[in-house]
Every structure is written in C-alpha cells, then in structure tokens.
Design an enzyme around this catalytic site. Sequence first.
Site, short mmCIF file in Angstrom:
data_model
loop_
_atom_site.label_atom_id
_atom_site.label_comp_id
_atom_site.label_asym_id
_atom_site.label_seq_id
_atom_site.Cartn_x
_atom_site.Cartn_y
_atom_site.Cartn_z
N GLU A 194 0.68 -1.04 0.54
CA GLU A 194 0.08 0.52 -0.26
C GLU A 194 1.04 1.56 -0.11
O GLU A 194 0.49 2.03 0.64
CB GLU A 194 -0.86 -0.15 1.46
CG GLU A 194 -1.78 -1.46 1.45
CD GLU A 194 -2.88 -0.68 2.48
OE1 GLU A 194 -4.11 -1.36 2.54
OE2 GLU A 194 -2.50 -0.87 3.43
N GLU A 263 -7.25 -7.35 -1.34
CA GLU A 263 -7.55 -7.28 0.55
C GLU A 263 -9.38 -6.69 0.06
O GLU A 263 -9.71 -5.60 -0.06
CB GLU A 263 -6.96 -5.83 0.91
CG GLU A 263 -5.80 -6.76 1.54
CD GLU A 263 -5.20 -5.67 2.22
OE1 GLU A 263 -5.44 -4.80 3.36
OE2 GLU A 263 -4.08 -5.45 2.93
#
Length: 851
Positions: A194, A263
């Site tokens: 991320e 995710e």
Amino acid sequence: MAGASSYFSLRRLLLLLLPLVPLLGATTAAAAGANSSVTYDHRSLIISGRRRLLISTSIHYPRSVPEMWPKLVAEAKDGGADCVETYVFWNGHEPAQGQYYFEERFDLVRFAKIVKDAGLYMILRIGPFVAAEWTFGGVPVWLHYAPGTVFRTNNEPFKSHMKRFTTYIVDMMKKEQFFASQGGHIILAQVENEYGDMEQAYGAGAKPYAMWAASMALAQNTGVPWIMCQQYDAPDPVINTCNSFYCDQFKPNSPTKPKFWTENWPGWFQTFGESNPHRPPEDVAFSVARFFGKGGSLQNYYVYHGGTNFGRTTGGPFITTSYDYDAPIDEYGLRRLPKWAHLRDLHKSIKLGEHTLLYGNSSFVSLGPQQEADVYTDQSGGCVAFLSNVDSEKDKVVTFQSRSYDLPAWSVSILPDCKNVAFNTAKVRSQTLMMDMVPANLESSKVDGWSIFREKYGIWGNIDLVRNGFVDHINTTKDSTDYLWYTTSFDVDGSHLAGGNHVLHIESKGHAVQAFLNNELIGSAYGNGSKSNFSVEMPVNLRAGKNKLSLLSMTVGLQNGGPMYEWAGAGITSVKISGMENRIIDLSSNKWEYKIGLEGEYYSLFKADKGKDIRWMPQSEPPKNQPMTWYKVNVDVPQGDDPVGLDMQSMGKGLAWLNGNAIGRYWPRISPVSDRCTSSCDYRGTFSPNKCRRGCGQPTQRWYHVPRSWFHPSGNTLVIFEEKGGDPTKITFSRRTVASVCSFVSEHYPSIDLESWDRNTQNDGRDAAKVQLSCPKGKSISSVKFVSFGNPSGTCRSYQQGSCHHPNSISVVEKACLNMNGCTVSLSDEGFGEDLCPGVTKTLAIEADCS
C-alpha cells in the site's frame, strides 16, 4: 488445488485443451517446466497453461497457534478457497539484528506445508513492511535505530536491510521448493504494501524507492509473478492490485495485467474503548459478485481468519488483542455463520461459470436506471450473467432475456446459464449460529491458592538514566517493554498550601499514564485509537517539604503505518502543578530519573519456570482493587474441547500469561453508549467501519483467547499483571460454544443444488426453498424456541410473528428437527398443507437451542 473442476461439464473440460490466446506481459516460470508454470495475461493468472479464477483467504500464521493451522486451512478450503494468503512478519522473525526465529507461531515453513498438503495454492506477501495492525508495521524496532536509516524511502541502509530479509525469505521458500516454478504451491509474491497511497508524503525519494522495490523483487528469480497492492505505478511485469471494501471499478495500470483484489475487508479491526464493527454478509457477497462480474479474476479476503494479537504484537496503537475482524472464521477458529456459508455458496455459484467467465466475451446490458447485467458468453454456448441492482433503497423487478427477475436493493443475482438464479447476494440461505461464552470459575478448578508480587511505585533497582526534562518513551525502551517510569522530587513551601485546590496537569504524546504522588495512586489517563496524545488534570494533596512524583508511562502497541510512522513517539511532554496562590510549579525541566520496565518483568515472573520464585507471596485471598500487582494461580484445564477465553471483565488493565505463553494485553475498556451503534443493521448501501456497529456501552474486549494447546493436563499456571486494580477472584475461563441456531428463508430464495447443477439440465433446476439447521458434532436440537411459517420478521433471538402464521408451524418443525443433530424443512405446500394466506410471500423463521 481447490475444487473448481468438479463444476465443469464434460464439454467445458474439453474446451480447456484448445489453444490459448497469446500471453501478454507474462512472467515466465523457470525451473520445473510447463506443468508448473505461473504466468498471466490481461484476464487472469495462468497456472500450468490454464486461466484460473481464484478465491483467496488471508490467514496470518502468528495470529493463531500451529495446532490450529490444519483446521483453519481446512475450513478455508471447505469454504471454497483456492488459495491461502499470508503476510511475513519481519519483526517476529528477526527480533534482533541477525538473530532469526522461525519456531512455534512463527514457523512459516510448517504453515506453508500445511497449506500445500491441503491442496491449496499460497500467496506470500513478504513486504517486508506489512502494516496489518501489527506492531511497528512488522518492521523490527531495532532497524529504526540503525545509523542513517529512514523507512520506506530511497534510503540505502533501509533498502539494504529490506533486500537482505526479502532474500532470506525467498531462499527459505526455494529451499523447500515451494514456488510453483519448482513444482510447489506459491503462485504469487508481494513486495512492499500500500505504498502508492504514501508516495506524495515521502516526496522525491518515493518513486525511486518503489521502482527499486519492484526491481529488487524481480531479481529474486522466484519464477512466479510479483504484485504490489495500491501501487498505481507498479512497473511491468509487476501487477498492481486493489485493496478496499469494493474493487469492482478498479482497473490495473496496464491492459496486459489482470484485475486482482488483494484485500477485501469482510469486517474491520477494533481499538480499545470503541464499539465492535460488523460488516453484513450480504454486503461482502455483493462486493465479491460485483468484482467478478466486472472482470476480476482473483479476490482475497483480508482477513478470512483474523485470530489473536498474542503478547505485545498489537499495532495501532490501541488495537485490541482480539483480531477477530468479523471474519468468516472467528478468532477462536469457528465458522461465523451465516457469513462463512453465505460466501461459500457465492464461491460455488461463481465457479459454475469459471470457464465462460475467463474464456468468453463480455457485454454490458442496462436493465434500468441503477440496474444492469454483465453477461459472458463462450463458443461452446456457455452463458453467465450477473444481474445487479445498485439502488441502495428500492427492490426492483427486471427483465433479462425475456424473463423477469426479482432484484433486492443492493444485490447481485448470479445466473450460471443466463436463466436460473443460483445465488443472490441479499438472500441468505445459511443458518445463523449464536455463540455463548460459558464460564467455569477458577475456584471450581481445584485451585492451589493465590500468590502475589507488588511492584514498587517508581524507581526500583538501579536508575537507568537521569535527564533534565523528558525523554521519549519508545526511544528509551526500544519497545522492550510497555512501561517506563518517570520520577522526580520537588519541594513545596508550607505557606503556599493553605486553602489551595492543587491540580496536577500532565500532557503526553501517548499512550497512557498512571500518576503516583508520595507513594499513592492519584489517577490514570489514556489516549484512544483516533488520538494517542492526551492531557489530564488530577487533584492532588501536596505536603509541606519534599514531594515525590512518579509517573508510569505505558504504550499500547506501536504505530503500524502512515508516512514516516517510525518517528511517532510516546511519553510525557509536560508536567505542572497549579493551585498555590496563583503560582504554577512547572516540573517539565526538573531532573527526572528513569527506569525501564517493571521489576516483575526483570525477574521474569511470567515465565513457566518462575512459579516457585521466592518473590511470590502466598495469599489465602488475593487482594482486590490493588494497582501494580502481579497475581499467580494454578488452574485446571476447562472441561470439553470447546475453544477457551479468559474472562477479564472484573479487572482493570494489564497483561496475562498461561504457562509462560503471552495471552496479551487485556483491557475491558467500556465503549461509549453513543458510539455509532444502531438497533438494526441495514446491509444496503456503501459500507464503512462506522456502519452497523455493536456493543456500545459494553467492554470493548471482555474475553481473551487462550489456545487449548497451551494447557497442560494438570499444573497450569495463570499469571496476571494488573496496572489499575480489579477483583481477580472473578476471573474465569469460558468455553466458546454454540447455544442456538436460527434460520430465515423465503420461498423465492434461490434453491438450486450448487453441488449437482449442470447448465445442460433440461429443467430449471429449482426445488422448493429449504431451511437447513445443524448443531455442532455431539449436540442436538433440544428445543424449538420460535417458529413461524408465514410472514414473520426480525432477527435471530428477536423473531416475531406477522399477520400470516401457519398453525402447523411448530409441529412440522419439531417433527423434523427435535432431538436431531441436523434437519431440513422444505417450504413446499406438501410440508405445511393448505395455503392460508394466498398472495403472501411465505417465509419460514426458526430459532432452536443446541445442547
């Protein structure tokens, strides 16, 4: 490999032998030949020459114990998983520079072998920064203090250590021949995590670092593709992926890359002092169906089993010890129903059309202002449709290929043959399990008696350092402990005391503090999950002459992410005393003495071999409401084989161990009554963690998971360190067990048998809708507490009869279910007889007890 092929017709299987389209942007597997190759094209991952539609499930090995791993992996497979995904936790594997640890909960190889033996693929997210609500984002604290090191930017010391650890893990996996290119089961690896959302904050060093990370990963020669989640500029051939509650609109940064979702959050984490987040299964299923309908080919639940942040591994700060996450498998390793089963049925429904989805052509059909169809057709005549209603308020009836379909608001219907509805995301057919925590008092477990050890208030032993002013808590302790004592003395002129209301003012960067004046506790203060720093005012009774002030600064997990997160500090920043004839005593620049940790920690009173340490003082009755006290008690194993939780509602805040195993931080901090809870949860509309919360006005975490494998057959030692004070006599072990089962099914719910359905069937594949109930092994349905066939309403444990109720409801259900481990009740006319409410859509609601 998890079962996709069982759903294919013979004709569809034969089509798999047809020549494949040219592979674009593929990473070619190396050593083991074509049968073990993993590549990709614009549509999907390609394993051994075949495009694959993949369901992946996150299970973090250190958040459970090895004895739980086989069952967790089996539950994922039974739930329709093709893959198990995990992070690699650097600070768990290299707690000190160059000293590696891969034992017990951190035995990565053992975990990977269990996944392989189950016939599942594995996705290895090496990072090695992982965030994950794990302390310090998974990066070792010692690295922050390595000279010249700055995390996650174009910094040579950090990159050197990151490359070294990544290579260490890759080489370990290669040695075991785990990569698919070696004939193993690891099909993807991830570097970084991320980072794209952070690049702007890191400035000029960000992009070179991200590109270096990708290049470093590719140079590892794993023979499988690499991914970078939320990395919008991931260079070819690295695949950029999506993390969010919804990823149907996500597009990879190149037309040669497939659409992956690393995710999908089926719930959310929790912090001490807040209510419990809950994401409805209808919305999770909606997000998954939309993703695959819009061309996605790999979706991973983060997390499928959350587990427990044992010891001091929580991040945040203020993340709870429980990492349950409202996941399909709960913290204790049990199926969360209906979520687990609803998603299992979703996976089966999607897999029915896998070949058509991956090899067919797609088209879009508008069915209304907020209604649409994503349609896939292949050369064999296969046709799959996803009918969506994204209206968050109104149910709709739509026409598709000359047939009418009922689409509830915010739902997707899956038609594996473009005719029959195999699944609708809003129509939950699975039963609901209601769990209870059944207590077993410690006193009833042949307790040998209690022993205690009292901590000194302030400096114990030798002083660690002396400074004028304040030191940073984390820089001083290096996270070797949660605790740091700040102690100073000051003189007060007796003439200034008369008539004053004296107040101690403390400011802290976080996370918590307890204040002792002249050897008496005067108060405590804490930050919270949204704001670690705090200020507090405490009334104090000063005395003429010398006064001693001791402040215990405490951390509750380290920052786990964000720009430059490693620089987030903790500890006291200001101390003043007011109320003396308009005079303020500022102690901030005083001489302060510091002591790292607790005396009980120094003597390792929590270790299993310290049970007979002479410092333990036997007690016939343990003291209550006593701060800074260690408690030790011998306990027996709770009966049965149900998972076990330690009920700490009677205690304040502290740490707990069983037989030397760190259960973790406990803190039954009460959430505000007004903390965003609602009386009902509407799955419709975009989900956020502020929606559908539960447990307002209740302890954030009352029970703390104690794995059964930590118990000995006899002679178990429970050790508690209590900071604030509580009643240890009310501590109990509780068994997590199924108390009741519920179901709420309407006659228009999809009823296709997903196990035996074939698109070539001549009929529409529908039977009457059914309610299926089952108790755990060894239990049976002992009573039926509620049943209504008609138009009942409500939720489990609060069902109500409606205006239509069939009088045979109870007799039909009791005949089928009473004293049975499981039962099936059809909503057909044959079962209930005459239709007493023509024109009313019939629903069967049941609540039954298991015993």
